[in-house]
Design a protein around this motif. Structure first.
Motif, PDB file in Angstrom:
ATOM      1  N   GLN A 179      26.258  47.697  64.290  1.00 40.11           N
ATOM      2  CA  GLN A 179      25.716  46.609  63.473  1.00 40.11           C
ATOM      3  C   GLN A 179      26.856  45.717  62.993  1.00 40.11           C
ATOM      4  O   GLN A 179      27.950  46.197  62.718  1.00 40.11           O
ATOM      5  CB  GLN A 179      24.971  47.185  62.267  1.00 40.11           C
ATOM      6  N   PRO A 180      26.613  44.417  62.889  1.00 39.40           N
ATOM      7  CA  PRO A 180      27.670  43.529  62.379  1.00 39.40           C
ATOM      8  C   PRO A 180      27.982  43.833  60.915  1.00 39.40           C
ATOM      9  O   PRO A 180      27.112  44.216  60.147  1.00 39.40           O
ATOM     10  CB  PRO A 180      27.077  42.137  62.537  1.00 39.40           C
ATOM     11  N   VAL A 181      29.230  43.667  60.563  1.00 36.67           N
ATOM     12  CA  VAL A 181      29.680  43.919  59.198  1.00 36.67           C
ATOM     13  C   VAL A 181      29.495  42.644  58.390  1.00 36.67           C
ATOM     14  O   VAL A 181      29.928  41.569  58.793  1.00 36.67           O
ATOM     15  CB  VAL A 181      31.161  44.348  59.185  1.00 36.67           C
ATOM     16  N   SER A 182      28.855  42.773  57.236  1.00 39.23           N
ATOM     17  CA  SER A 182      28.693  41.612  56.369  1.00 39.23           C
ATOM     18  C   SER A 182      29.605  41.771  55.158  1.00 39.23           C
ATOM     19  O   SER A 182      29.626  42.814  54.506  1.00 39.23           O
ATOM     20  CB  SER A 182      27.246  41.459  55.910  1.00 39.23           C
ATOM     21  N   ILE A 183      30.361  40.744  54.869  1.00 42.05           N
ATOM     22  CA  ILE A 183      31.282  40.749  53.734  1.00 42.05           C
ATOM     23  C   ILE A 183      30.552  40.173  52.531  1.00 42.05           C
ATOM     24  O   ILE A 183      30.021  39.062  52.603  1.00 42.05           O
ATOM     25  CB  ILE A 183      32.541  39.921  54.053  1.00 42.05           C
ATOM     26  N   PRO A 184      30.505  40.921  51.424  1.00 42.55           N
ATOM     27  CA  PRO A 184      29.797  40.401  50.251  1.00 42.55           C
ATOM     28  C   PRO A 184      30.542  39.212  49.640  1.00 42.55           C
ATOM     29  O   PRO A 184      31.766  39.170  49.603  1.00 42.55           O
ATOM     30  CB  PRO A 184      29.773  41.581  49.294  1.00 42.55           C
ATOM     31  N   VAL A 185      29.786  38.264  49.166  1.00 39.80           N
ATOM     32  CA  VAL A 185      30.348  37.079  48.524  1.00 39.80           C
ATOM     33  C   VAL A 185      30.211  37.247  47.020  1.00 39.80           C
ATOM     34  O   VAL A 185      29.114  37.460  46.511  1.00 39.80           O
ATOM     35  CB  VAL A 185      29.618  35.800  48.990  1.00 39.80           C
ATOM     36  N   VAL A 186      31.334  37.192  46.308  1.00 44.33           N
ATOM     37  CA  VAL A 186      31.320  37.317  44.854  1.00 44.33           C
ATOM     38  C   VAL A 186      31.508  35.925  44.274  1.00 44.33           C
ATOM     39  O   VAL A 186      32.513  35.265  44.530  1.00 44.33           O
ATOM     40  CB  VAL A 186      32.449  38.251  44.373  1.00 44.33           C
ATOM     41  N   PRO A 187      30.550  35.453  43.470  1.00 46.40           N
ATOM     42  CA  PRO A 187      30.676  34.111  42.895  1.00 46.40           C
ATOM     43  C   PRO A 187      31.845  34.010  41.910  1.00 46.40           C
ATOM     44  O   PRO A 187      32.207  34.980  41.244  1.00 46.40           O
ATOM     45  CB  PRO A 187      29.364  33.892  42.156  1.00 46.40           C
ATOM     46  N   LEU A 188      32.427  32.833  41.840  1.00 43.73           N
ATOM     47  CA  LEU A 188      33.553  32.581  40.935  1.00 43.73           C
ATOM     48  C   LEU A 188      33.158  32.843  39.487  1.00 43.73           C
ATOM     49  O   LEU A 188      33.970  33.296  38.685  1.00 43.73           O
ATOM     50  CB  LEU A 188      34.040  31.141  41.102  1.00 43.73           C
TER      51      LEU A 188
END
Length: 72
Positions: free
Chosen positions: A11-20
């Motif tokens: 499965q593709p790896v998804s990088i979590p996005v942390v808001p500023l």
């Protein structure tokens, strides 16, 4: 004999996005702690001394020389 799985599709790896907005309080706190540490290592027991005596100076003495701050 056991079979090994070498050609399986992962499965593709998804990088979590942390808001500023969530990082900003920690960055401000870290910056203030860093400024306080730089003050104590670089300027304490000088013209802007907050404490009497030489206890803070002697405690941070080797750290000053390690970081290149002159103290004597």
């Amino acid at each position: 004999m056991a079979q090994s799985v070498f050609g399986s599709v992962s499965q593709p790896v998804s990088i979590p996005v942390v808001p500023l907005r969530e990082i900003l309080p920690y960055a401000v706190f870290g910056g203030l702690v860093l400024l306080l540490a730089i003050y104590f290592v670089g300027a304490e027991q000088g013209a802007t001394s907050m404490f009497r005596g030489t206890a803070v100076h002697e405690f941070l003495h080797d750290g000053r020389h390690l970081l290149g701050f002159p103290c004597h």
